[in-house]
Design an enzyme around this catalytic site. Structure first.
Site, PDB file in Angstrom:
ATOM      1  N   HIS A 189      66.153 -26.263 -68.896  1.00 37.04           N
ATOM      2  CA  HIS A 189      66.139 -24.879 -68.398  1.00 37.04           C
ATOM      3  C   HIS A 189      67.563 -24.556 -67.952  1.00 37.04           C
ATOM      4  CE1 HIS A 189      65.332 -21.345 -65.979  1.00 37.04           C
ATOM      5  NE2 HIS A 189      64.081 -21.329 -66.411  1.00 37.04           N
ATOM      6  N   GLU A 212      63.557 -17.360 -64.274  1.00 39.54           N
ATOM      7  CA  GLU A 212      64.025 -16.474 -65.340  1.00 39.54           C
ATOM      8  C   GLU A 212      63.752 -15.015 -64.981  1.00 39.54           C
ATOM      9  OE1 GLU A 212      62.767 -18.331 -68.899  1.00 39.54           O
ATOM     10  OE2 GLU A 212      63.469 -16.708 -70.179  1.00 39.54           O
ATOM     11  N   ARG A 240      66.887 -12.926 -64.102  1.00 38.23           N
ATOM     12  CA  ARG A 240      67.560 -12.303 -65.253  1.00 38.23           C
ATOM     13  C   ARG A 240      66.676 -11.203 -65.840  1.00 38.23           C
ATOM     14  NH1 ARG A 240      68.123 -17.069 -68.866  1.00 38.23           N
ATOM     15  NH2 ARG A 240      66.984 -18.116 -67.205  1.00 38.23           N
ATOM     16  N   ARG A 281      65.849 -20.283 -73.876  1.00 34.96           N
ATOM     17  CA  ARG A 281      66.383 -21.266 -72.930  1.00 34.96           C
ATOM     18  C   ARG A 281      67.279 -22.309 -73.590  1.00 34.96           C
ATOM     19  NH1 ARG A 281      60.799 -22.189 -69.440  1.00 34.96           N
ATOM     20  NH2 ARG A 281      60.976 -20.232 -68.285  1.00 34.96           N
ATOM     21  N   HIS A 300      63.193 -29.599 -68.017  1.00 33.38           N
ATOM     22  CA  HIS A 300      62.179 -28.680 -67.490  1.00 33.38           C
ATOM     23  C   HIS A 300      60.805 -28.804 -68.137  1.00 33.38           C
ATOM     24  CE1 HIS A 300      60.622 -25.217 -65.491  1.00 33.38           C
ATOM     25  NE2 HIS A 300      60.457 -24.524 -66.601  1.00 33.38           N
ATOM     26  N   HIS A 301      60.746 -29.035 -69.438  1.00 42.44           N
ATOM     27  CA  HIS A 301      59.430 -29.002 -70.101  1.00 42.44           C
ATOM     28  C   HIS A 301      59.466 -29.925 -71.312  1.00 42.44           C
ATOM     29  CE1 HIS A 301      55.573 -26.840 -70.951  1.00 42.44           C
ATOM     30  NE2 HIS A 301      55.829 -27.255 -72.186  1.00 42.44           N
ATOM     31  N   ARG A 309      60.113 -23.939 -75.744  1.00 45.02           N
ATOM     32  CA  ARG A 309      59.061 -23.100 -75.180  1.00 45.02           C
ATOM     33  C   ARG A 309      59.667 -21.850 -74.559  1.00 45.02           C
ATOM     34  NH1 ARG A 309      57.373 -22.070 -70.414  1.00 45.02           N
ATOM     35  NH2 ARG A 309      58.276 -23.868 -69.335  1.00 45.02           N
TER      36      ARG A 309
END
Ligand code: ADP
Length: 450
Positions: A242, A255, A258, A279, A382-383, A422
């Site tokens: 991220h 996010e 932004r 991302r 992050h993921h 993602r």
């Protein structure tokens, strides 16, 4: 605790809780097992919202959207690596999942956007609070109201099979007591493995040394549980960093800042990319900067609309100043460059056209209302897009793509839906859509075994 259940749900994040509620509502006897002392998993940290197209709440706001566009943009964001059947299922069920929540008192009726989406389709609570906390407290309220059995501080150590079907789970609690419970089905909803740095680096040596935004429980244990009974895996090397993480605390900067109108500037005081890109792309640009970090810059207008911003101020992440010049000076930035950047960006907002970096979304307001704010950020793990293989009925598939009878998986533990990247807002959608589907299919399976 009874010694047998129709459905045992492993994990109490969004996917597990949604699955448990749905299975219960279809008449199954359900047990939730969570290894941590509290509910919520990594879901509780979710900050952006839940993506869905063609929802009632979009219609109320006059937002024109289509499932097809949502599909295409998610596929593009995932670099065409998404499993098309799972993605179709995801997009189709998304508006129903928004209603599924609304029917249970969880209203996501404010709408914003995230990187890679051309339309406002990220649903979140109206009061601007973080979606994760709101969602988990609402789901837990539903679990409690139904009297669903829960064991916290207890980990599922093994799934047992008899004649090729799931038959039992072995649990261990924080006092080291083990217990074996007979089950008709298991739903594994254990989340991803971002907090297991060894596992991350095994698949992605380039991510050595990166911080992670995830909670301690994101260890990937559920993947091992299912691999032990033959599950296949997919996309294990697809790990998302991220772009906007506060590095001293590993705290994610949403996010939605932004999406609310903030920009990114480098230490020289210049914008360097389209802030609303996906991302993976924004992260790559920050890593490529000589100092490997950047600043999120926003004004009072953005702060006032985002509760998260106040939290970042309270946590001491934010440098604020009454004028842009003062802010630049506090950040050790050339203020001429910074003022020119703001002026130029504000012109783009006015024209609704960014001729430098092609930002087309969230050009919401000029950044001109003091005080002015900045947060220093850099990317963090992050993921994990990869995970166990499932079909559109959330049944776990073995390496030959055959169903493992009685085994279901939903949420971040499952792979394939998000491809290589993602999109923000698609994880919350994933867990509610596939979590409730898993509850439905596991309950049906259990009925058929009776
Ligand atoms: P998702 O977003 O897919 O729902 P989360 O990360 O929110 O995933 O939740 C997963 C939950 O599963 C976490 O609370 C984690 O502590 C829990 N968990 C992980 N492995 C086990 C296990 N072996 N037994 C019980 N709970 C587990």
């Amino acid at each position: 605790t009874p010694k047998n259940y129709d459905v045992v749900v492993v994990g109490s994040g969004g996917a597990g809780l949604a699955a448990a509620i749905q299975a219960h509502d279809e008449g199954a006897r359900v047990l939730i097992v969570e290894k941590m002392p509290t509910f919520g998993g990594n879901t509780i940290k979710a900050s952006a919202g839940m993506n869905a197209a063609e929802t009632r709440f979009q219609r109320v706001k006059g937002i024109q959207d289509s499932k097809e566009l949502f599909y295409q943009e998610t596929l593009k964001g995932g670099q065409n690596r998404n499993n098309p059947e799972l993605l179709r299922c995801f997009v189709e069920h998304a508006p129903q999942a928004i209603e599924w929540l609304a029917n249970r008192g969880i209203m996501l009726n404010d709408i914003t956007t995230t990187g890679g989406m051309s339309i406002d389709r990220t649903h979140r609570p109206k009061d601007g609070s973080a979606v994760g906390c709101y969602l988990i407290s609402g789901l837990v309220r539903n679990v409690t109201k139904r009297g669903i059995d829960v064991m916290l501080d207890t980990s599922v150590e093994e799934i047992l099979c008899e004649q090729g079907k799931v038959s039992a789970v072995r649990l261990i609690n924080d006092e080291n007591e083990t217990l074996t419970i007979a089950v008709k089905s298991v739903i594994v909803a254990t989340g991803g493995f971002s907090a297991n740095s060894e596992m991350v680096v095994k698949y992605r040596p380039d991510l050595d040394g990166f911080v992670t935004t995830n909670h301690k429980g994101a260890t990937g244990a559920g993947i091992a549980l299912l691999e032990h009974i033959g599950a296949g895996t997919v996309d294990m090397g697809e790990i998302q960093i991220h772009p906007t993480v506060e590095q001293n605390t590993s705290y994610l900067i949403s996010e939605s800042i932004r999406g609310g109108g903030a920009i990114l500037v480098n230490q020289q005081g210049n914008r360097f990319f389209n802030e609303m890109e996906t991302r993976d792309k924004v992260s790559a640009q920050i890593i490529a900067l000589p100092e490997h970090y950047a600043y999120i810059v926003f004004d009072e207008h953005v702060r006032a609309k985002n509760k998260a911003a106040d939290e970042y101020i309270a946590r001491g992440f934010v440098t604020s100043a009454s004028s842009p010049r003062q802010l630049a000076e506090k950040l050790g930035m050339d203020y001429h460059a910074f003022l020119a950047t703001l002026e130029r960006y504000n012109g783009f907002v006015e024209q609704q056209h960014d001729s430098d970096f092609g930002r087309t979304t969230a050009l919401r307001n000029p950044i001109n209302e003091g005080p002015f704010h900045a947060i220093r950020i850099a990317p963090g793990v992050h993921h994990t897009m990869g995970g166990v293989t499932i079909n559109t009925e959330t049944a776990v598939l073995n390496k030959a793509q055959q169903v493992i009878p009685g085994a279901f998986a939903a949420g971040e533990v499952a792979g394939g839906i998000h491809g290589s990247n993602r999109i923000g807002g698609n994880a919350v959608a994933d867990i509610i859509i596939f979590g409730s589907l898993a509850g439905h299919h596991a309950a049906n399976w259990a009925k058929a075994q009776a």
